[in-house]
Design a protein around this motif. Structure first.
Motif, PDB file in Angstrom:
ATOM      1  N   PRO A 138      39.160  43.100  33.893  1.00  0.00           N
ATOM      2  CA  PRO A 138      40.550  43.630  34.462  1.00  0.00           C
ATOM      3  C   PRO A 138      41.359  44.159  33.284  1.00  0.00           C
ATOM      4  CG  PRO A 138      40.145  41.434  35.199  1.00  0.00           C
ATOM      5  CD  PRO A 138      38.792  41.669  34.597  1.00  0.00           C
ATOM      6  N   TYR A 370      37.250  50.298  37.239  1.00  0.00           N
ATOM      7  CA  TYR A 370      37.802  49.462  38.316  1.00  0.00           C
ATOM      8  C   TYR A 370      37.063  49.238  39.275  1.00  0.00           C
ATOM      9  CZ  TYR A 370      40.852  47.390  41.867  1.00  0.00           C
ATOM     10  OH  TYR A 370      41.216  46.652  42.843  1.00  0.00           O
ATOM     11  N   ASN A 379      43.119  40.475  39.984  1.00  0.00           N
ATOM     12  CA  ASN A 379      42.374  41.792  39.235  1.00  0.00           C
ATOM     13  C   ASN A 379      43.599  42.645  39.011  1.00  0.00           C
ATOM     14  OD1 ASN A 379      40.338  40.559  38.543  1.00  0.00           O
ATOM     15  ND2 ASN A 379      38.858  41.639  40.131  1.00  0.00           N
TER      16      ASN A 379
END
Length: 411
Positions: A138, A370, A379
């Motif tokens: 992340p 993502y 995240n």
């Protein structure tokens, strides 16, 4: 007052001072490349984000539009785009010698780690690797998001550019095929080419194209194939295999992986599917170029030759050399006359569209990177925190990555 000695005159010589300044700048640049090679996690998109922050915003080796031009040029070519981009920056700053050193410094950390992994693949703890990088992923998305914001702010100035950015981002996100990117770059350049009359005229000089690197690239491609066929030596055949794949693959490490799997696992059986996936997972967790995966495969391919550790090290060396050499020779060929080519108004006008499409690629990469992550509060918070820290511009990138790695071990 005493007259200056010859030594004093020599020390005060302007050419010597300029050489010393240039040498010092090159050493600082190589130190920055080493920093990127050790901290640039997340693949080519994240690499460009960190290059933008360190090499453009902080050091000012080049401008954001110049970085995008180089990035677009490398995406049109086969090979590892982030490696070609940083090598091209080195070429522009200090010529071929600095470019070669840049390539070595950039790729060496990842290649060494993947070589060690190839020598000790049976002892890799897959759970530990995944735990180590659970928070780095992340954070890498946060780097790409910051890059997308910064690039758009610096290169998007017209409604046409906005439209090209949005359209290219949507297409790349929806249609994930490697050949789409070169087509979109060419199409974006074509759209803004028609504005060439608005560009100021520049004095044109005859194009001087040096064909040596192109001829060398083609000669090595043919020569390695012929030599491998007639000698049947495994190191030569491995070099040819990796050189051929490095010459033909567009789209970076994500596209390279299935090609290598088909050739070295399914067809030739040099390593098992489990070994391949273990190495692939590890290289995704490492900083630097994903093409370093070739060193891992080369080391494993040579283990059955009876040559022991030295043979596996040779396999890793020819794997790394074979996969990185084609893209390097091709970018060396093009970068030499790229500045001459930009003097034409048609080419200069096309750069607006090419830069806008390139910015769209980075926006698309933010969402594509993502997408595989778990949609958790942690995240999302890490992505947001990384973006804000980069925007604040007080915390170095390596500290952000280091904290994420440490958190993966502790939490």
């Amino acid at each position: 007052m005493t007259a200056p000695t010859p030594d004093d005159k020599k020390l005060a010589s302007p050419p010597e001072c300029r050489r010393q300044v240039k040498r010092g700048r090159n050493l600082i640049f190589l130190k920055d490349v080493a920093s990127l090679g050790l901290t640039a996690f997340g693949g080519p998109q994240a690499h460009v984000a960190m290059m933008l922050r360190l090499l453009v915003d902080k050091r000012r080796y080049l401008t954001a539009p110049e970085l995008l031009e180089l990035m677009a040029l490398c995406q049109i070519l086969p090979g590892p785009s982030s490696t070609q981009t940083i090598t091209a920056i080195g070429f522009r700053l200090g010529g071929p010698n600095l470019a070669y050193l840049t390539l070595l410094v950039w790729m060496l950390p990842a290649v060494c780690i993947m070589t060690v992994a190839g020598l000790s693949v049976s002892y890799l703890d897959k759970a530990l690797v995944m735990r180590l990088v659970q928070y780095v992923q992340p954070v890498a998305v946060g780097f790409v998001a910051y890059s997308a914001y910064t690039i758009a702010r610096k290169v998007i100035h017209t409604k046409t550019a906005v439209g090209l950015l949005v359209l290219s981002a949507l297409l790349v996100y929806a249609v994930q095929v490697p050949w789409l990117m070169p087509i979109l770059l060419l199409a974006g350049g074509l759209v803004t080419t028609f504005r060439y009359r608005k560009m100021p005229r520049q004095e044109k000089q005859p194009m001087q194209i040096e064909w040596a690197n192109f001829v060398l690239w083609l000669g090595v491609l043919i020569g390695a194939a012929v030599l491998g066929q007639y000698t049947q030596l495994l190191p030569v055949r491995l070099f040819e295999n990796f050189y051929r794949n490095g010459s033909l693959v567009f789209g970076g490490g994500q596209v390279l992986a299935p090609l290598l799997y088909t050739e070295f696992v399914e067809f030739k059986g040099y390593l098992t599917s489990e070994e391949f996936l273990s190495g692939l997972g590890l290289v995704q967790a490492l900083p630097g170029p994903n093409f370093s995966f070739a060193a891992y495969i080369g080391a494993l391919a040579m283990r059955g030759e009876g040559s022991g550790l030295s043979g596996q090290l040779l396999g890793a060396l020819v794997g790394a050399a074979g996969i990185f050499m084609p893209g390097t020779l091709l970018i060396f060929f093009l970068i030499r006359f790229w500045d001459q080519l930009k003097r034409f108004r048609v080419v200069k006008a096309s750069l607006e569209g090419i830069n806008a499409v390139s910015a769209g690629f980075v926006w698309a990469a933010t969402f594509l990177l993502y997408h595989p992550l778990p949609d958790t509060t942690v995240n999302l918070a890490l992505i947001g925190a990384t973006f804000l820290l980069l925007l604040w511009d007080r915390v170095p990138a390596y500290i952000i990555v280091g904290v994420a790695l440490a958190a993966g071990l502790v939490i």
